[in-house]
Design a protein around this motif. Structure first.
Motif, PDB file in Angstrom:
ATOM      1  N   TYR A 474      -7.285  -3.587   7.539  1.00 14.54           N
ATOM      2  CA  TYR A 474      -8.344  -4.526   7.932  1.00 14.54           C
ATOM      3  C   TYR A 474      -7.918  -5.927   7.532  1.00 14.54           C
ATOM      4  O   TYR A 474      -7.294  -6.133   6.484  1.00 14.54           O
ATOM      5  CB  TYR A 474      -9.666  -4.170   7.242  1.00 14.54           C
ATOM      6  N   GLY A 475      -8.232  -6.875   8.362  1.00 12.51           N
ATOM      7  CA  GLY A 475      -7.943  -8.271   8.050  1.00 12.51           C
ATOM      8  C   GLY A 475      -8.282  -9.153   9.230  1.00 12.51           C
ATOM      9  O   GLY A 475      -9.002  -8.749  10.146  1.00 12.51           O
ATOM     10  N   GLN A 476      -7.761 -10.356   9.215  1.00 13.33           N
ATOM     11  CA  GLN A 476      -7.964 -11.297  10.303  1.00 13.33           C
ATOM     12  C   GLN A 476      -6.841 -12.322  10.254  1.00 13.33           C
ATOM     13  O   GLN A 476      -6.067 -12.369   9.295  1.00 13.33           O
ATOM     14  CB  GLN A 476      -9.337 -11.958  10.206  1.00 13.33           C
ATOM     15  N   THR A 477      -6.761 -13.128  11.297  1.00 13.77           N
ATOM     16  CA  THR A 477      -5.698 -14.133  11.369  1.00 13.77           C
ATOM     17  C   THR A 477      -5.684 -15.008  10.122  1.00 13.77           C
ATOM     18  O   THR A 477      -4.615 -15.349   9.591  1.00 13.77           O
ATOM     19  CB  THR A 477      -5.897 -15.014  12.622  1.00 13.77           C
ATOM     20  N   GLU A 478      -6.859 -15.376   9.643  1.00 15.57           N
ATOM     21  CA  GLU A 478      -6.966 -16.326   8.540  1.00 15.57           C
ATOM     22  C   GLU A 478      -6.424 -15.792   7.207  1.00 15.57           C
ATOM     23  O   GLU A 478      -6.196 -16.572   6.276  1.00 15.57           O
ATOM     24  CB  GLU A 478      -8.427 -16.764   8.374  1.00 15.57           C
ATOM     25  N   CYS A 479      -6.242 -14.489   7.096  1.00 12.90           N
ATOM     26  CA  CYS A 479      -5.554 -13.968   5.898  1.00 12.90           C
ATOM     27  C   CYS A 479      -4.202 -13.390   6.312  1.00 12.90           C
ATOM     28  O   CYS A 479      -3.710 -12.425   5.722  1.00 12.90           O
ATOM     29  CB  CYS A 479      -6.406 -12.953   5.137  1.00 12.90           C
ATOM     30  N   THR A 480      -3.624 -14.009   7.333  1.00 11.34           N
ATOM     31  CA  THR A 480      -2.286 -13.738   7.878  1.00 11.34           C
ATOM     32  C   THR A 480      -2.245 -12.478   8.739  1.00 11.34           C
ATOM     33  O   THR A 480      -1.671 -12.474   9.798  1.00 11.34           O
ATOM     34  CB  THR A 480      -1.221 -13.666   6.774  1.00 11.34           C
ATOM     35  N   ALA A 481      -2.850 -11.419   8.319  1.00 12.77           N
ATOM     36  CA  ALA A 481      -2.967 -10.206   9.140  1.00 12.77           C
ATOM     37  C   ALA A 481      -3.911  -9.236   8.434  1.00 12.77           C
ATOM     38  O   ALA A 481      -4.977  -8.910   8.939  1.00 12.77           O
ATOM     39  CB  ALA A 481      -1.614  -9.566   9.410  1.00 12.77           C
ATOM     40  N   GLY A 482      -3.514  -8.780   7.245  1.00 16.21           N
ATOM     41  CA  GLY A 482      -4.318  -7.777   6.552  1.00 16.21           C
ATOM     42  C   GLY A 482      -4.728  -8.200   5.165  1.00 16.21           C
ATOM     43  O   GLY A 482      -4.060  -9.012   4.522  1.00 16.21           O
ATOM     44  N   CYS A 483      -5.842  -7.640   4.703  1.00 15.48           N
ATOM     45  CA  CYS A 483      -6.233  -7.828   3.296  1.00 15.48           C
ATOM     46  C   CYS A 483      -6.528  -6.488   2.636  1.00 15.48           C
ATOM     47  O   CYS A 483      -6.610  -6.407   1.417  1.00 15.48           O
ATOM     48  CB  CYS A 483      -7.423  -8.772   3.167  1.00 15.48           C
ATOM     49  N   THR A 484      -6.708  -5.420   3.431  1.00 11.94           N
ATOM     50  CA  THR A 484      -6.828  -4.069   2.873  1.00 11.94           C
ATOM     51  C   THR A 484      -5.934  -3.136   3.671  1.00 11.94           C
ATOM     52  O   THR A 484      -5.572  -3.416   4.815  1.00 11.94           O
ATOM     53  CB  THR A 484      -8.275  -3.534   2.901  1.00 11.94           C
ATOM     54  N   PHE A 485      -5.591  -1.995   3.059  1.00 10.58           N
ATOM     55  CA  PHE A 485      -4.645  -1.059   3.683  1.00 10.58           C
ATOM     56  C   PHE A 485      -4.873   0.307   3.071  1.00 10.58           C
ATOM     57  O   PHE A 485      -5.044   0.424   1.854  1.00 10.58           O
ATOM     58  CB  PHE A 485      -3.219  -1.541   3.398  1.00 10.58           C
ATOM     59  N   SER A 486      -4.893   1.344   3.903  1.00 12.13           N
ATOM     60  CA  SER A 486      -5.113   2.682   3.362  1.00 12.13           C
ATOM     61  C   SER A 486      -3.903   3.144   2.551  1.00 12.13           C
ATOM     62  O   SER A 486      -2.770   2.807   2.857  1.00 12.13           O
ATOM     63  CB  SER A 486      -5.427   3.677   4.482  1.00 12.13           C
ATOM     64  N   MET A 487      -4.172   3.911   1.523  1.00 10.79           N
ATOM     65  CA  MET A 487      -3.151   4.298   0.559  1.00 10.79           C
ATOM     66  C   MET A 487      -2.416   5.567   1.015  1.00 10.79           C
ATOM     67  O   MET A 487      -3.048   6.507   1.499  1.00 10.79           O
ATOM     68  CB  MET A 487      -3.806   4.560  -0.802  1.00 10.79           C
ATOM     69  N   PRO A 488      -1.091   5.613   0.892  1.00 10.72           N
ATOM     70  CA  PRO A 488      -0.376   6.862   1.184  1.00 10.72           C
ATOM     71  C   PRO A 488      -0.946   8.008   0.359  1.00 10.72           C
ATOM     72  O   PRO A 488      -1.191   7.869  -0.843  1.00 10.72           O
ATOM     73  CB  PRO A 488       1.062   6.541   0.758  1.00 10.72           C
ATOM     74  N   GLY A 489      -1.175   9.130   1.006  1.00 12.84           N
ATOM     75  CA  GLY A 489      -1.755  10.282   0.328  1.00 12.84           C
ATOM     76  C   GLY A 489      -3.250  10.397   0.506  1.00 12.84           C
ATOM     77  O   GLY A 489      -3.820  11.472   0.319  1.00 12.84           O
ATOM     78  N   ASP A 490      -3.912   9.288   0.872  1.00 15.85           N
ATOM     79  CA  ASP A 490      -5.353   9.333   1.111  1.00 15.85           C
ATOM     80  C   ASP A 490      -5.582   9.434   2.612  1.00 15.85           C
ATOM     81  O   ASP A 490      -5.527   8.436   3.332  1.00 15.85           O
ATOM     82  CB  ASP A 490      -6.029   8.072   0.554  1.00 15.85           C
ATOM     83  N   TRP A 491      -5.836  10.642   3.087  1.00 16.01           N
ATOM     84  CA  TRP A 491      -6.014  10.838   4.526  1.00 16.01           C
ATOM     85  C   TRP A 491      -7.471  11.056   4.885  1.00 16.01           C
ATOM     86  O   TRP A 491      -7.784  11.645   5.911  1.00 16.01           O
ATOM     87  CB  TRP A 491      -5.120  11.992   5.011  1.00 16.01           C
ATOM     88  N   SER A 492      -8.364  10.560   4.022  1.00 20.41           N
ATOM     89  CA  SER A 492      -9.776  10.538   4.390  1.00 20.41           C
ATOM     90  C   SER A 492      -9.985   9.410   5.400  1.00 20.41           C
ATOM     91  O   SER A 492      -9.136   8.533   5.570  1.00 20.41           O
ATOM     92  CB  SER A 492     -10.650  10.319   3.153  1.00 20.41           C
ATOM     93  N   ALA A 493     -11.100   9.435   6.104  1.00 18.70           N
ATOM     94  CA  ALA A 493     -11.392   8.433   7.129  1.00 18.70           C
ATOM     95  C   ALA A 493     -12.750   7.793   6.826  1.00 18.70           C
ATOM     96  O   ALA A 493     -13.478   8.217   5.936  1.00 18.70           O
ATOM     97  CB  ALA A 493     -11.391   9.078   8.509  1.00 18.70           C
ATOM     98  N   GLY A 494     -13.062   6.739   7.588  1.00 23.82           N
ATOM     99  CA  GLY A 494     -14.344   6.071   7.396  1.00 23.82           C
ATOM    100  C   GLY A 494     -14.270   4.872   6.472  1.00 23.82           C
ATOM    101  O   GLY A 494     -15.302   4.328   6.071  1.00 23.82           O
ATOM    102  N   HIS A 495     -13.054   4.439   6.131  1.00 15.55           N
ATOM    103  CA  HIS A 495     -12.882   3.233   5.322  1.00 15.55           C
ATOM    104  C   HIS A 495     -11.582   2.562   5.735  1.00 15.55           C
ATOM    105  O   HIS A 495     -10.792   3.123   6.511  1.00 15.55           O
ATOM    106  CB  HIS A 495     -12.869   3.557   3.822  1.00 15.55           C
TER     107      HIS A 495
END
Length: 714
Positions: A474-495
């Motif tokens: 998740y992110g936007q242009t104004e923070c270059t591209a991303g500000c959050t990223f799902s963690m390897p090993g966490d394959w849950s969804a909805g966040h």
């Protein structure tokens, strides 16, 4: 059984190379038969035990192993200064945010140079002609061409400093990247242009950034810019560089208004004759001015520095280290617009590791053929395409038996995912999913989805069927591209994962919408080395986005989950994205549709998991009955609202008005619900100032909205 026969039997049945020496044979006549029998039985037992041990050892070696996450998945972010509303990545040792990963990569230019040292003459940029294999340009060739092109730009009057802006108006192709790298080689700034901006917006950009030289792929695009020069709307424009061939008529037309036109090869030859030493940029220097298409008013130019780019890409590299490192042999498919930061960050990450980027042919209808030919290991994707892949897979399973088998196989793979196992070589992959995976070339290791939220159902399904890691950011242009990223090993969804190591993320109160940080909910704000410098020559809108403490206010509403990940739950401003990434300003569209004769009130709704808009329309009771009668339909307002022919007529009228007003196709509603009762203060659907209570209207009409989106034929 004779001992020698037993040896031969063992040799033929088990495949072992057992010697039958002369010494062995000499012992056989003197050996008692009981001893031979005992020897045979014990040897058989030993053989069975050995086979079992071998099988057990093979299973232990080859059994699927869960991915080891880089942190505790129940604590993926850490409260900053004990404040649970403000969090940073658990991968950091302290509150110091990550600015770079490799000591020798502080700029986008450095990152390519690192890839050049790793790969040298290895493949870098790939392209193909129809029905042909991919051809590759090496890292060395790309660097040499960028050096020549950059020198050519200097020869045409460009200055080697971060105040020099160069426009690029082209589809994804190797020349785009070579032009970008040419600019970085001499500290110049790239300003991407793209078709959906519209000519008026592009003229605004040319003038605001004072761009004199634009690099284009096609003559038609160069002509569109030249027309504005002829009309006096782009006075600074003086040089157009075209990748492809162009006509003599265009050349003469350009000369008549004092605009020079060159082929890219001509500019590179000019650079060869006037070769200059590189003038590399500094981390604080501008790299890109990325204009957002916006929804109201003129586009805003987000100023992105080299330090922004490096901190953002370095954070993704940090998250992937150990579990899913980018390798030199990795290949990414480039089809998402290079004018946006998402695709650019992916490519910079690939270049930093000496990996490859293959470009699609420019025709989205041929994308799957390009993917099948390229066989990428990395697939950047947006939710709209994933939704189409999901629908296509389900649509291709017609028989009840196959449908049951698919559901069961998906459940088994999802069970593995929940335990951290990601693979594409299970029994279910071979029996059920192999054809699906072959469609994507069969080599996918990981994918990344961003730009808009994705349905948890779709994400979990595709993680199982594709047999590869699918990260969500998740992110936007104004923070270059991303500000959050799902963690390897966490394959849950909805966040959308935890904060990247380059960003601190917090939520702040939005009292008007009843969101409070004390409850872990509020507007998402970002701070750190990935946050942009501001909007080009626009201090007013910069101040709206960046507060005095350097926090970027996203306009999105988020919720912290107990495991330290972030969920997107709403939008503060009434602006949202459709699943294909297009921004929508519903109030602007509503103001257009209010011009329709039968419309008294309208609520335009869009869902970031959907690709189109729907509307709730309250007809004007004073004119609606007569309006319907003119179209051959008689009845009271309530009856007319239930009539499908009347609804179709209202929708047709709205589309006509929208088209006349210049609404784009994705801004037009595709379905509507006619409601006979007006929105009012009394029924809680209007504020005291007579503005729509959008959250409440959405809640009241949730059933009707879901019914409209359930129509897959739209």
């Amino acid at each position: 059984m004779h001992f020698s026969d037993w040896l031969r039997s063992l040799r033929s049945n088990v495949g072992l190379k057992v010697s039958e020496s002369q010494e062995d044979r000499s012992l056989l006549p003197s050996a008692p038969s009981s001893l031979l029998s005992s020897l045979y039985l014990s040897s058989s037992s030993l053989l069975g035990l050995g086979a079992l041990a071998s099988l057990t050892a093979y299973w232990l070696v080859t059994r699927p192993r869960p991915m080891r996450p880089p942190c505790d998945l129940q604590a993926q972010s850490i409260a900053v200064n004990g404040d649970p509303t403000c969090r940073r990545s658990a991968l950091l040792q302290d509150d110091t945010l990550l600015e770079f990963y490799f000591d020798d990569t502080r700029t986008a230019y450095d990152m390519f140079q690192r890839g050049l040292r790793i790969a040298g003459n290895g493949p870098c940029l790939g392209f193909r002609k129809p029905k042909q294999p991919y051809q590759w340009i090496s890292y060395t060739e790309v660097a040499e061409q960028a050096h020549l092109l950059g020198s050519g730009l200097l020869a045409k009057g460009c200055k080697p400093n971060p105040q020099q802006f160069v426009g690029i108006f082209a589809q994804n192709r190797p020349e785009w990247i070579i032009t970008e790298l040419a600019c970085y080689t001499y500290s110049m700034v790239v300003v991407p242009l793209y078709d959906t901006l519209g000519l008026e917006a592009m003229v605004h950009i040319l003038n605001l950034a004072e761009i004199s030289l634009v690099v284009c792929d096609l003559e038609e695009k160069a002509v569109s810019l030249l027309e504005n020069k002829e009309n006096g709307n782009a006075p600074k424009l003086s040089c157009l560089v075209v990748f492809n061939d162009f006509s003599k008529a265009f050349l003469e037309r350009a000369r008549s208004c004092q605009v020079e036109v060159l082929k890219l090869a001509q500019l590179m030859e000019l650079g060869r004759q006037n070769l200059k030493d590189p003038v590399p940029p500094q981390p604080q220097d501008l790299a890109v001015v990325c204009f957002t298409s916006g929804t109201t008013g003129k586009p805003k130019g987000a100023m992105i520095t080299h330090g922004n780019i490096v901190s953002n890409t370095s954070s993704v590299i940090k998250i992937l280290e150990g579990s899913m490192d980018i390798r030199q042999e990795d290949i990414s498919i480039s089809y998402l617009p290079l004018a946006h930061m998402f695709e650019r960050m992916i490519q910079v990450s690939m270049f930093c590791h000496g990996a490859r980027v293959g470009f699609y042919q420019g025709d989205i209808s041929l994308l799957m053929d390009d993917i099948k030919t390229l066989k990428p290991t990395f697939f950047p994707v947006v939710p709209r395409l994933l939704n189409r892949i999901y629908d296509k897979i389900l649509g291709s399973v017609t028989s009840p038996l196959r449908r049951v088998l698919l559901r069961y196989a998906v459940k088994r793979k999802q069970a593995e995912l929940s335990s951290g196992v990601v693979r594409n070589n299970s029994l279910w992959d071979k029996l059920v999913f192999n054809q699906i995976q072959a469609t994507f070339g069969g080599n996918l290791r990981f994918a990344l989805t961003a730009s808009a939220p994705i349905s948890p159902t779709v994400l979990s399904f595709l993680r199982a069927t594709l047999g590869c890691l699918i990260f969500e950011g998740y992110g936007q242009t104004e923070c270059t591209a991303g500000c959050t990223f799902s963690m390897p090993g966490d394959w849950s969804a909805g966040h959308v994962g935890a904060p990247l190591p380059c960003s601190t993320v917090k939520v702040v109160d939005i009292p008007d919408m009843n969101y409070y940080a004390k409850n872990g909910e509020g507007e998402i704000c970002i701070r750190g080395p990935c946050v942009f410098r501001g909007y080009l020559k626009d201090p007013e809108r910069t101040a709206e986005a960046l507060d005095s403490d350097g926090w970027l206010h996203s306009g999105d509403v988020g919720q912290w989950l107990p495991n330290g990940t972030l969920r997107i739950i709403d939008r503060k401003k009434h602006i949202f994205k459709l699943s294909q990434g297009e921004y929508i300003a519903p109030e602007k569209i509503e103001n257009v549709y209010m011009r329709c004769v039968p419309v008294l009130q309208i609520f335009v709704h869009g869902d970031s998991l959907q690709s189109y808009l729907v509307g709730i329309v309250v007809p004007d009771p004073e004119v609606f009955i007569d309006w319907a009668k003119e179209r051959g339909v008689v009845g009271c307002v309530e009856e007319l609202c239930q009539n499908p022919d009347v609804k179709a007529a209202v929708l047709e009228d709205m589309k006509a008005v929208g088209k006349k007003a210049g609404l784009k196709s994705f801004e037009q509603v595709k379905d509507l619900y006619l409601h006979p009762e007006t929105f009012s203060i009394a029924n809680g659907l209007l504020t005291p100032t007579l503005k729509s209570r959008r959250t409440d209207i959405r809640r009241v009409f949730q059933e009707q909205i879901e019914a409209m989106y359930s129509k897959t034929t739209l």
